[in-house]
Write an enzyme that holds these catalytic residues in place. Structure first.
Site, PDB file in Angstrom:
ATOM      1  N   ASP A 494       0.259  -1.457  -1.005  1.00 22.01           N
ATOM      2  CA  ASP A 494      -0.026  -0.185   0.545  1.00 22.01           C
ATOM      3  C   ASP A 494       0.678   1.340   0.104  1.00 22.01           C
ATOM      4  O   ASP A 494      -0.048   2.474  -0.358  1.00 22.01           O
ATOM      5  CB  ASP A 494      -0.840   0.334   1.627  1.00 22.01           C
ATOM      6  CG  ASP A 494      -2.438  -0.736   0.720  1.00 22.01           C
ATOM      7  OD1 ASP A 494      -2.645  -0.587   0.270  1.00 22.01           O
ATOM      8  OD2 ASP A 494      -2.867  -1.101   2.108  1.00 22.01           O
TER       9      ASP A 494
HETATM   10  C1  BGC Z   1       0.713   1.303   5.833  1.00 26.03           C
HETATM   11  C2  BGC Z   1      -0.564   0.207   5.380  1.00 26.03           C
HETATM   12  C3  BGC Z   1      -1.282   0.094   5.004  1.00 26.03           C
HETATM   13  C4  BGC Z   1      -1.618   1.457   4.855  1.00 26.03           C
HETATM   14  C5  BGC Z   1      -3.071   0.729   4.738  1.00 26.03           C
HETATM   15  C6  BGC Z   1      -0.499   2.672   5.661  1.00 26.03           C
HETATM   16  O1  BGC Z   1       0.096   3.423   6.655  1.00 26.03           O
HETATM   17  O2  BGC Z   1       2.164   1.387   6.088  1.00 26.03           O
HETATM   18  O3  BGC Z   1       0.717  -1.483   5.673  1.00 26.03           O
HETATM   19  O4  BGC Z   1      -1.832  -0.901   4.427  1.00 26.03           O
HETATM   20  O5  BGC Z   1      -1.556   2.360   5.874  1.00 26.03           O
HETATM   21  O6  BGC Z   1      -3.982   1.488   4.586  1.00 26.03           O
HETATM   22  C1  NOJ Z   2      -1.644  -4.112   5.747  1.00 29.72           C
HETATM   23  C2  NOJ Z   2      -2.698  -3.647   5.054  1.00 29.72           C
HETATM   24  O1  NOJ Z   2      -4.045  -4.015   5.271  1.00 29.72           O
HETATM   25  C3  NOJ Z   2      -2.351  -4.410   3.071  1.00 29.72           C
HETATM   26  O2  NOJ Z   2      -4.108  -4.708   2.558  1.00 29.72           O
HETATM   27  C4  NOJ Z   2      -1.749  -4.201   2.653  1.00 29.72           C
HETATM   28  O3  NOJ Z   2      -1.458  -5.589   1.663  1.00 29.72           O
HETATM   29  C5  NOJ Z   2      -0.047  -4.431   3.851  1.00 29.72           C
HETATM   30  N1  NOJ Z   2      -0.080  -3.284   4.304  1.00 29.72           N
HETATM   31  C6  NOJ Z   2       0.899  -4.295   2.967  1.00 29.72           C
HETATM   32  O4  NOJ Z   2       0.780  -2.362   2.421  1.00 29.72           O
END
Ligand code: BGC
Ligand code: NOJ
Length: 822
Positions: A494
């Site tokens: 993400d």
């Molecule tokens: C995080 C990710 C997450 C995303 C979801 C980010 O701040 O680092 O792990 O998937 O937010 O919105």
């Molecule tokens: C947490 C999110 O829930 C997931 O959808 C994503 O793949 C990982 N972070 C990596 O960014």
């Protein structure tokens, strides 16, 4: 050091001191009603949706941490204390918290007064039960005043912590304190208008008084750690009107030496039909509360409900078991207790919660993730396949007609979340992944013919098969200059926001697109396509769509060619191409030369396995990304913020996606290693992130040793080895897949149960049982040969078996499978 131990027979983790480095929690409930419950009785509960239907209040960001819970204050003479240690941090003579499957039990004592609290959500009802027992272990009679305490949330958890100008005027309660053998406090804020539900906090005993107004109970300027009323020894019979409604019963308990008394407290969620809301004007219809509370009105009834919950879990966990006594290496017991119990338990929790409510997810932000929920299915589908089926249909209904998808949807409405929208171009492919897992587990192809809306619009409904096709086609039709999939807002990572270009503080990395380049591409999405594509082909074939299968095969080949041509950097797989067409995850990059995700997934998809590149890629991962506590996401960590990369470069080095050990993708490497037959290394990558292996290192790791965390600080971080974000992570599902299906090698495939272990040569064998399509497979693997992979022979009930796919018996019987490796 350790703060407890695993009680494997009881399937409990036993916490032996309350001051764990962080609240160590459990989840109560596995259907509609859920409670988060910490080892000091902190936490909160909600029905169906952590944001919209929150029963009790919890204070995030509080100091000390973990404020809010189901508390009991005991007054013994002039001594007032809290037996769950918090919130008064009372000195205890004895303390123990047992977190089990859907229940928790806190026991403690002080000055000869013993306390136990057994907390759980019974199957089939929307309530928490807290069975409290007081025992006089002293030689003299005791006269105890017990005060219960919960603080109500005004339902919408977001409004509850922000909109005080309204909140302080709307709180309303009703009280029934004079019933025979029962005392009830009803929280009915907003019931007068559009809500048709209320909460009830009751105890099955006569009470000496009650409080429903927080200030009356605590006293002005007091916190939970110094409430006035228990010290006074007398409730105020306060009736909340606005401000902060609470529920507190005052019970007088006389105990002879050695005498015990038990009380059943119930915190319930009750709903009425719109036209039956009122008993009389202004008085709520209590019929649903009466029904609920009568059911759990005795200790025996509570015990029976707990026994049913235990039986439910025993049956569920019977679907896959690991026989610890079959393991030759002492440490392997840690694997057995995780794979056989806790990992599966966590998979149930992630299935239920997605990423909504934990001690790191506030329950007000994210709903169910499209990609997250599909992946969560992978570790859950063997437990309750019917629920996986309906989840798949819910998820698919939020897909857009062009195959793209809402990134998230709200569990209560099951509708896509407009604030986050779509544009995460990996999302569609995870639907194929989830459906394939469901069909492999169940053989239920009928799901493909289910009519499912697009964008929740019935008029746009088409079969689930067509949803899969749109998913597949979306990737095919959204490619960039290298023939690789366009990344959109981001892919699985993400934080790889390649079209975001955000320079404004606070702007959302997830939804901003200041420079829609139309060229930024993801090698990971390509690899996911190459991994799930063959399952799509098989599904097409079995759905009698030979033409579609042929087309899909051709597209997979085209994609694989693109990866080979533009996704290989010489020693490892490239990660992506940015908005200027420059490599991410290549040797020429200053930072972020190598990433874990594309390497794990490309090898999982079988790319480079035949020509040595797969081995090279995994060797590079080991050389550049491995650490004592797991494999970090990338190296070198980004030192500075990069406009063209987005959130990944926003984190300080070593945390989260910027070179943290992002546990979710470690099992991709584990699985990839098993594809190469490297069992010793596969197991090493498994064990490094497995929490049970770090139990005696809890001061550094900080989080629960019985559940996976999303992230462990990487080698660039000052706190290398410290975990964050436990419970709600795709790590649960993927590690369960890696250990059960690829290391121990018991893998559902379309036509049966594949046996393909890949284990350390030093592991002499193991026994697992697997329930699969209506039969139980009792599988013993003999590795006296010291192999890492490869099977010499298999017998089923004593008869030799050709090949390593066990047939589908569906006969309700136990079958004995003997596997000789070598
Ligand atoms: C995080 C990710 C997450 C995303 C979801 C980010 O701040 O680092 O792990 O998937 O937010 O919105
Ligand atoms: C947490 C999110 O829930 C997931 O959808 C994503 O793949 C990982 N972070 C990596 O960014």
């Amino acid at each position: 050091m350790q703060y407890g131990f695993f009680d494997d027979d009881a399937r409990e983790y036993v916490i032996t001191r309350p001051d764990t480095p962080y609240p160590w929690i459990n989840y109560l409930g596995c259907e509609e009603f859920f409670g988060l419950f910490s080892n000091t009785s902190g936490g909160y509960c909600f029905c169906r949706d952590a944001r919209m239907l929150r029963l009790t209040r919890y204070r995030y960001n509080n100091v000390p941490a973990d404020a809010g819970g189901r508390y009991f204050y005991l007054r013994d003479g002039t001594d007032v204390w809290t037996p769950s240690w918090m919130p008064m941090k009372s000195k205890l003579d004895r303390y123990e918290c047992r977190h089990g499957m859907g229940y928790s039990k806190i026991s403690s004592s002080r000055n000869g007064l013993a306390f136990t609290q057994v907390s759980f959500v019974p199957l089939g009802d929307n309530c928490e039960i807290h069975k409290v027992t007081l025992t006089n272990e002293s030689g003299a009679e005791k006269n105890i005043d017990m005060f219960s305490f919960v603080e109500f949330c005004l339902w919408n958890a977001n409004d509850d912590m922000t909109n005080f100008q309204r909140n302080f005027s709307i709180g309303e309660v009703e009280i029934e304190s004079q019933l025979a053998g029962s005392s009830r406090i009803y929280h009915k804020t907003e019931y007068r208008e559009r809500r048709n539900h209320y909460a009830v906090w009751s105890v099955n005993a006569a009470t000496a008084g009650f409080d429903t107004d927080r200030q009356a109970f605590l006293g002005l300027y007091n916190g939970f750690d110094s409430p006035q009323t228990p010290f006074n020894g007398k409730a105020n019979n306060s009736v909340a009107s606005g401000w902060a409604p609470i529920g507190s019963h005052h019970i007088k308990v006389k105990l002879a030496p050695n005498e015990s008394k038990t009380f059943v407290f119930t915190l319930g969620f009750c709903e009425n039909p719109q036209d039956q809301k009122w008993e009389k004007p202004g008085i709520i219809n209590k019929a649903p509360a009466n029904k609920l509370l009568e059911k759990y009105n005795t200790a025996e009834a509570a015990d029976k409900a707990l026994a049913e919950l235990n039986a439910y879990w025993k049956n569920l966990l019977g679907k896959f078991t690991v026989d610890a006594s079959s393991l030759s290496r002492p440490d392997d017991i840690k694997m057995a207790r995780m794979a056989g119990v806790w990992n599966q338990y966590q998979c149930m929790v992630t299935f239920n919660m997605s990423r909504s409510a934990s001690y790191f997810e506030s329950g007000i932000g994210r709903g169910m993730g499209f990609r997250d929920s599909n992946q969560d299915l992978l570790g859950f589908v063997h437990l309750v396949p019917e629920r996986a089926r309906s989840r798949i249909l819910d998820i698919a209904a939020t897909q857009f007609p062009d195959g793209s998808a809402y990134h998230q949807y709200q569990p209560l409405t099951k509708r896509g979340n407009n604030e986050v929208g779509s544009g995460f171009n990996d999302d569609p492919l995870w639907l194929i992944c989830g459906v394939a897992a469901y069909i492999k587990e169940t053989g239920d192809y009928s799901i493909l013919n289910e009519k499912v809306p697009f964008d929740n619009d019935e008029k746009l409904a088409d079969t689930l098969f067509i949803h899969l096709k749109r998913s597949f086609d979306f990737t095919v039709t959204h490619k960039g200059p290298h023939g690789l999939p366009l990344i959109g807002r981001a892919d699985w990572n993400d934080c790889l926001n390649l079209n975001c270009f955000s320079a404004a503080p606070g702007e959302s990395f997830q939804t901003t697109a200041n420079f829609e380049s139309g060229v930024a591409e993801s090698v990971l999405i390509a690899a996911i396509f190459a991994f799930v594509g063959p399952d799509y082909v098989e599904i097409c074939k079995r759905a009698n769509r030979a033409d579609e299968a042929a087309y899909a095969e051709k597209e997979i080949k085209t994609m694989t060619d693109a990866i080979n041509q533009h996704g290989w950097d010489g020693d490892w797989f490239v990660r992506a191409y940015d908005a200027y067409g420059k490599k991410i995850g290549g040797k020429e990059c200053d930072d972020g030369k190598i990433f874990i995700e594309s390497n794990g997934f490309a090898v999982m998809a079988g790319i480079g396995v035949d020509d040595g590149r797969a081995a090279k890629a995994l060797d590079s991962v080991k050389e550049h990304l491995d650490s004592k506590y797991g494999i970090v996401l990338l190296q070198p960590a980004y030192k500075n913020y990069h406009l063209e990369l987005g959130e990944v470069s926003s984190y300080p080095p070593g945390y989260k996606e910027n070179a943290g050990i992002f546990c979710h993708n470690n099992p991709w490497v584990t699985i990839a290693e098993t594809m190469l037959g490297r069992g010793t290394r596969a197991f090493e990558t498994y064990a490094k992130i497995c929490p049970a292996y770090r139990e005696d290192d809890s001061d550094l790791r900080r989080l629960e040793p019985y559940v996976y965390a999303q992230m462990v600080a990487g080698k660039d971080a000052p706190r290398h080895g410290e975990a964050k974000n436990s419970w709600l992570t795709g790590t649960a599902a993927w590690t369960f897949v890696s250990i059960s299906q690829y290391i121990l090698g018991v893998r559902p495939v379309f036509d049966g149960l594949l046996i393909d272990p890949c284990i350390p040569s030093a592991m002499k064998g193991f026994t697992v049982t697997r329930h699969f399509r209506g039969a139980d497979y009792h599988i013993t693997v003999d590795n006296s040969a010291g192999a890492e992979k490869g099977i010499k022979s298999i017998t089923i009930d004593g008869k030799a078996q050709e090949g390593n796919v066990l047939p589908i018996f569906n006969d309700g019987k136990i079958h004995k499978i003997m596997v000789i490796m070598g």
